[in-house]
Design an enzyme around this catalytic site. Sequence first.
Site, short mmCIF file in Angstrom:
data_model
loop_
_atom_site.label_atom_id
_atom_site.label_comp_id
_atom_site.label_asym_id
_atom_site.label_seq_id
_atom_site.Cartn_x
_atom_site.Cartn_y
_atom_site.Cartn_z
N THR A 127 1.57 5.39 -4.05
CA THR A 127 0.43 4.99 -3.25
C THR A 127 0.47 3.48 -3.34
O THR A 127 1.30 2.94 -4.07
CB THR A 127 -0.85 5.61 -3.89
N THR A 181 -1.95 5.72 1.17
CA THR A 181 -0.90 6.54 0.57
C THR A 181 -0.30 7.53 1.54
O THR A 181 -0.93 7.92 2.54
CB THR A 181 -1.48 7.34 -0.63
N1 GLY Z 1 -2.40 11.30 -3.23
C1 GLY Z 1 -2.96 10.81 -4.40
C2 GLY Z 1 -4.43 10.76 -4.37
O1 GLY Z 1 -5.01 10.58 -3.32
O2 GLY Z 1 -5.06 10.91 -5.37
#
Ligand code: GLY
Length: 605
Positions: free
Chosen positions: A415, A433
């Site tokens: 992310t 992300t």
């Molecule tokens: N994809 C990681 C989160 O949003 O926590």
Amino acid sequence: MKSIFHHLSRKRYSNFLILNVSASISFLLSSSPICANQIRLKGPTAENLLQESGQRFHPVDSSLGIVSSQERLASEAGALMLRKGGNAIDAAVATAFVLSVTLPQAGNLGGGGFLVFWHAPERKSYALNFREIAPQLAHRDLFLNADGTVSKNKEFFSLLSTGVPGSVAGLLKAQKRFGRLSRAEVMAPSIQLADAGFVVYPQLADSLKRAFSRLSQDPTARSLFYRQVDAPEGGIQWTPYQSGEKLRQPDLAKSLKLISLKGVSGFYEGTTANKIVALMKAQGGLIDHLDLSDFSAPWLEPVKGVFRGYTVISMPPPSSGGITLLQILKLIEPFDLEVLGLNSADSIHLLTESMNLAYRDRNHFLGDPDQIDIPIGKLLSSSYIDSLRDQLNLNSHTSAADLAGQAPMSSGVNTTHLSVADRDGSLVALTTTLNFAYGNGIAVPGAGFLLNNELADFTAKPGVPNAYGLVQGEQNAVAPGRRPLSSMTPTIVLNEAGDSWLATGSPGGSRIITTVLQVLLNRIVHGLNLATSVATPRIHSQLWPDSLQIEQGLSPDTVHLLRQRGHALRFTRSMGSANSVELKPNGGSFGVADPRRPEGAAISE
Ligand code: GLY
């Protein structure tokens, strides 16, 4: 040394607090010099700047605004917007669009994210939710095999894992409402870099090399990030771009130009939408035209709490970030954290046990507030936090099984987070992300961008750990039109006078929340400057897996003491990338790119 916890833990908590202070102080006076990090400092004051300048790491100092992100060209694009008279939102949006070009692991058009904004002219905070949404055809058992087991391939690497992308809607919505520059101006750097190309930097070359086996399975992704060369044995083979070579992305440039020209409809309708839907139809995905045109990115009321006089403003559900961060802060607030000391065994024990309690709530209560009831008021109430604090064992680790009773594992993530301060004192914290690095590894033919596998953040099956080892419940089950629970924690802090001060956040999956927590504690409690706060070794615990993750840099003595308290330690690679900014007391700003990701940069206006 006998732990102060050891003496006091049999007493009731209220006594603990009072006794803690005197016991700690007398201990320190009798047997140890007081260290700098044990003296209570009040962070953002002019008097502290001198003391802070003597620390081991130094933020970039700007007399005006600053942008900090995980990639240099992206930060430069943001700083350029500030120089052109744009504000923090213009800079953040330009930076995020450039990250979709220069940081393809995490920057994106095909993903989603959250933005927390302090608008200085109004002295008001905002939270924008552009998290991906499950398409209407999604259902509870989306990732199950016929025998009821979870298919990791469906969950992580198929088009079923793709939520309706939210980044374009979110970035444009924020820019339209608050930006000072035109959409064309803020998008120009990303279009230029996609079209003309940019020089691949060592970390990207390395990442592409490592991702080859996955990305090469999708012909479109392969042709975006790898090139054909003659194979030694004849024929051709694919090879990653090397550091120093130029990577051009003409299809991505076309998609960006359509957005620049037409706005939201340039992505969610017409050419790009047709390409996304055609791919879904061809390869078993679920997203259709209605899912795309119906996508919305609502403004939400941020969650807020006061910790030691500082107002912490963060992301509400569907992120777990803000609530879990505030729960941990409130749990530990009454303890004498300064005297326990930075990264001492006492301190780490307290943090770990508090993290575990908060993650238990995260996994049980939190999800998409548009579809489930979340008792936010209760979870953050003093009486409830007191009841959690009563469950803390200050002597020894409480196992996850004793605390919750279920089972587990874990993995990496990608992310990215950027922070901006402008000369007016507005702050942006933006985390975005694709979920995994390069999402599900599937790119949209002719459109030049990768798709997310964000739906893997749902509970594939209650009790079965997800990619981050989080064992979640029914509240976060897959459902049509629902957003998966996130851990992203873009956060802004106001100082004790209520003025805007600091913006931070991080990648790291489930470790995002605890990364942000430790940056704040280092800065507010331990008197470290912004750069040292970000660089200091971090720990992480999330109930399941029942282990305490620690970065390189803790002393063997501390490790030994933690083991004595029953912690199963896991030595990890570095955690997070907390690109942060703060406003200086008398004007100007500081910025720091997390040294854990050397491609990052804080660039001043
Ligand atoms: N994809 C990681 C989160 O949003 O926590």
